[in-house]
Motif scaffolding. Sequence first.
Motif, short mmCIF file in Angstrom:
data_model
loop_
_atom_site.label_atom_id
_atom_site.label_comp_id
_atom_site.label_asym_id
_atom_site.label_seq_id
_atom_site.Cartn_x
_atom_site.Cartn_y
_atom_site.Cartn_z
N THR A 45 0.86 -1.19 0.00
CA THR A 45 0.00 0.00 0.00
C THR A 45 0.89 1.24 0.00
O THR A 45 2.12 1.14 0.04
CB THR A 45 -0.86 0.05 1.27
N VAL A 46 0.27 2.40 0.04
CA VAL A 46 1.04 3.64 0.15
C VAL A 46 1.95 3.58 1.37
O VAL A 46 3.15 3.89 1.28
CB VAL A 46 0.08 4.86 0.21
N ALA A 47 1.42 3.16 2.51
CA ALA A 47 2.22 3.12 3.74
C ALA A 47 3.43 2.20 3.58
O ALA A 47 4.57 2.60 3.86
CB ALA A 47 1.36 2.67 4.92
N ALA A 48 3.20 0.98 3.13
CA ALA A 48 4.30 0.02 3.01
C ALA A 48 5.28 0.43 1.91
O ALA A 48 6.50 0.23 2.04
CB ALA A 48 3.75 -1.38 2.74
N THR A 49 4.78 1.04 0.85
CA THR A 49 5.67 1.50 -0.23
C THR A 49 6.58 2.62 0.28
O THR A 49 7.76 2.67 -0.06
CB THR A 49 4.85 1.98 -1.44
#
Length: 308
Positions: free
Chosen positions: A105-109
């Motif tokens: 996701t945006v967070a993990a990316t």
Amino acid sequence: MTLPLTYSPEVAQARAQGAAIVALESTIITHGMPFPQNVETARAVEDEIRAHGAVPATIAIVDGRIHIGLTAEELDRLGQAQNVAKLSRADLAACLATGGIGATTVAATMICAHLAGIHVFATGGIGGVHRGAETTFDISADLLELAATPVTVVAAGAKAILDLPKTLEVLETHGVPVIAYGQDDFPAFWSRSSGLKAPLRMDSAAQIAAAQRMRTALGLPGGQLVANPIPHEAEIASAEITPVIEAALQQAQADGISAKAVTPYLLDRMYEMTEGRSLTANIALVLNNARLASAIAREMAATVPPVA
Ligand code: PSU
Ligand code: MN
């Protein structure tokens, strides 16, 4: 413990040369768009970044390693795989430890991009505070990641499936700069304006890069959200999209959808109800974000020394 990072040959070369690099997420591929448009779009976005003087680094977990840049085969495999895990900050380490495949996701990316020394990332929309969050507590981990990890994220704002005023409030509470690009209003994904004023406005990639550098120099953790409005010609008028959003939300409630499944479910419903028009607009805005992110990455590369 050495980090389980694998760079694609293209990204490894870019790092060695200190070239501009733009990170891309993979949940948009596995959970945000249907096959084959997901893979076609991912390729088109990568090409757009190359055409604008930067190197794309699509990030995903493959065979228990963080891949920074995917080969054509890896991208195809991810785009067609069934039941790929959607990984946010909470799931990333567990997926790596158990050797799986996963979409970031945006967070993990953001987490992975930072580990790889990449400072800018382009996507479509970020997660936010869901409508009804006062009872469900459904607030995307993307918002807290923006407060913690020094990566500038270029998105077309957030979808109006979310509660946008609450989303802006949570970002403010956590000290995240929200910068509208080239206009005063915070954009709402398919529409150029949400009717809300963005907290900040900037009109050039150089200003955005300088603001991220300054943030880091001040010792403030975290990144920035750059909200780039969808191009005029691709916009879906708010009068047209609002009833579709309302219907999708009602169906989600009737079907008892919760937690991680909410965003992918809503995207899928909207795609069907607009007969693909939501997807056409989505593709146009991601390409637009890729262009702005490339310009920001070029500004950053001009001032940041190459990775050893
Ligand atoms: N919003 C979109 N398209 C997307 C997503 C969000 O318009 O593809 C994806 C992104 O990967 C984002 C994630 O990080 O959904 C947020 O999920 P959640 O709301 O469960 O945190
Ligand atoms: Mn959620």
